[in-house]
Write an enzyme that holds these catalytic residues in place. Structure first.
Site, PDB file in Angstrom:
ATOM      1  NE  ARG A   1     -36.258  34.972 -56.043  1.00 22.02           N
ATOM      2  CZ  ARG A   1     -37.330  34.654 -55.304  1.00 22.02           C
ATOM      3  NH1 ARG A   1     -38.534  34.884 -55.766  1.00 22.02           N
ATOM      4  NH2 ARG A   1     -37.178  34.121 -54.114  1.00 22.02           N
TER       5      ARG A   1
ATOM      6  NE  ARG B   1     -37.610  38.527 -54.530  1.00 16.73           N
ATOM      7  CZ  ARG B   1     -38.274  38.015 -53.497  1.00 16.73           C
ATOM      8  NH1 ARG B   1     -37.647  37.304 -52.597  1.00 16.73           N
ATOM      9  NH2 ARG B   1     -39.566  38.205 -53.381  1.00 16.73           N
TER      10      ARG B   1
ATOM     11  CD  GLU C   1     -45.915  49.446 -52.290  1.00 17.81           C
ATOM     12  OE1 GLU C   1     -44.721  49.819 -52.217  1.00 17.81           O
ATOM     13  OE2 GLU C   1     -46.307  48.594 -53.106  1.00 17.81           O
TER      14      GLU C   1
ATOM     15  CG  HIS D   1     -41.176  40.034 -62.973  1.00 17.82           C
ATOM     16  ND1 HIS D   1     -40.429  39.123 -62.247  1.00 17.82           N
ATOM     17  CD2 HIS D   1     -42.195  40.397 -62.172  1.00 17.82           C
ATOM     18  CE1 HIS D   1     -40.994  38.941 -61.072  1.00 17.82           C
ATOM     19  NE2 HIS D   1     -42.061  39.707 -60.992  1.00 17.82           N
TER      20      HIS D   1
HETATM   21  N1  PXP Z   1     -44.916  46.827 -54.195  1.00 18.15           N
HETATM   22  C1  PXP Z   1     -44.100  45.977 -53.549  1.00 18.15           C
HETATM   23  C2  PXP Z   1     -43.649  46.363 -52.198  1.00 18.15           C
HETATM   24  C3  PXP Z   1     -43.664  44.778 -54.132  1.00 18.15           C
HETATM   25  O1  PXP Z   1     -42.874  43.941 -53.449  1.00 18.15           O
HETATM   26  C4  PXP Z   1     -44.060  44.503 -55.457  1.00 18.15           C
HETATM   27  C5  PXP Z   1     -43.539  43.274 -56.140  1.00 18.15           C
HETATM   28  O2  PXP Z   1     -42.152  43.350 -56.272  1.00 18.15           O
HETATM   29  C6  PXP Z   1     -44.907  45.411 -56.089  1.00 18.15           C
HETATM   30  C7  PXP Z   1     -45.345  46.547 -55.435  1.00 18.15           C
HETATM   31  C8  PXP Z   1     -45.382  45.169 -57.471  1.00 18.15           C
HETATM   32  O3  PXP Z   1     -46.224  44.037 -57.455  1.00 18.15           O
HETATM   33  P1  PXP Z   1     -46.647  43.381 -58.819  1.00 18.15           P
HETATM   34  O4  PXP Z   1     -45.403  42.880 -59.469  1.00 18.15           O
HETATM   35  O5  PXP Z   1     -47.564  42.277 -58.398  1.00 18.15           O
HETATM   36  O6  PXP Z   1     -47.324  44.448 -59.621  1.00 18.15           O
END
Ligand code: PXP
Length: 256
Positions: free
Chosen positions: A49, A45, A152, A10
């Site tokens: 994006r 991605r 995960e 982000h």
């Molecule tokens: N793990 C995975 C596989 C994800 O796709 C993401 C989001 O990109 C995250 C963890 C982290 O999630 P968040 O941004 O909601 O903390």
């Protein structure tokens, strides 16, 4: 204690809003490591994006604790990942163009052949693979059979649950984490975790890594905003002070 792996997508989302060069996710990765991140994650991605191909290359050269590449298990992405030598881990996630963020876990059981082939291709390229899956025993069985070393567990349903659902989702994570560990898998967790909901997940025994992005970047904006405004005011004041000393705007420009 579980390791904190920081997803910095982000920072790039913010940069791409202007398509310029700030904020730079690579600089963000360095700061995250200084703050104690055990590793850095970026999601390349299909629609690019946020992270761009050059970001992955620059991150790989810069980060000290290893780079996790999150991606869809597609031929394009497998080719890209195979071209990198020193990834810490490849993380397969499901990807839909229209989604705002990763919505659900990878259906390893339903897409077994393509996932297993992707895991094998990454293993041949020297990469460890993590599969992002819903906390279900059937998905753990499929992940193991597909050859993954790491899973995960998707904590989004826990993070989004309300009322009794929160306990139910946490209990599910506990059960599935325990099940996966007994099968010899490394168990990580992530998605939707923040300062208000992370502690119970961190207390689940045997979790190796927590993967967190959005809430850390959001919190960084909030805790950094006051300082950013102060620094901008100081710089405006500096321009005025130099002008008061007789420098023209062009003189001041020449100092940069
Ligand atoms: N793990 C995975 C596989 C994800 O796709 C993401 C989001 O990109 C995250 C963890 C982290 O999630 P968040 O941004 O909601 O903390």
């Amino acid at each position: 204690m579980a390791k904190l792996c920081v997803n910095i997508d982000h920072i790039a989302t913010l940069r791409q809003a202007r398509r310029i060069d700030e904020p730079d996710p690579v600089a963000g990765a360095v700061l995250a490591e200084l703050g104690g991140a055990a590793s850095i994650t970026c999601h390349l991605r299909e629609d690019r994006r946020h992270m761009q191909d050059h970001d992955v290359a620059r991150l790989l050269k810069t980060v000290k604790n290893g780079l996790n590449l999150e991606m869809a298990c597609t031929n394009e992405m497998l080719d890209i990942a195979a071209g990198f030598k020193s990834l810490r881990m490849v993380m397969f996630v499901p990807e839909k163009r229209e989604e705002v963020t990763t919505e659900g876990g990878l259906d390893v059981a339903g897409k077994f052949d393509s996932v297993a082939a992707g895991v094998a291709r990454m293993a041949a390229a020297g990469h460890k693979v993590s599969l992002f899956i819903d906390a279900r025993r059937a998905q753990i069985d499929a992940a193991r059979e597909a050859g993954a070393q790491v899973v995960e567990l998707h904590t989004g349903p826990y993070a989004n649950a309300v009322g009794d659902g929160v306990c139910d989702e946490l209990a599910m994570l506990m059960d599935v984490a325990d099940y996966a560990q007994h099968l010899g898998l490394q168990v990580n967790a992530g998605h939707g975790l923040n300062l208000r909901n992370v502690a119970p997940v961190a207390a689940i025994g045997g979790l190796c890594e927590l993967h967190i992005g959005h809430s850390i970047i959001s919190h960084a904006v909030m805790v950094g905003l006051e300082r950013a405004v102060r620094e901008m005011r100081a710089e405006i004041g500096r321009g005025e002070m130099l002008a008061a000393r007789g420098l023209s705007p062009l003189d001041i420009l020449a100092r940069y």
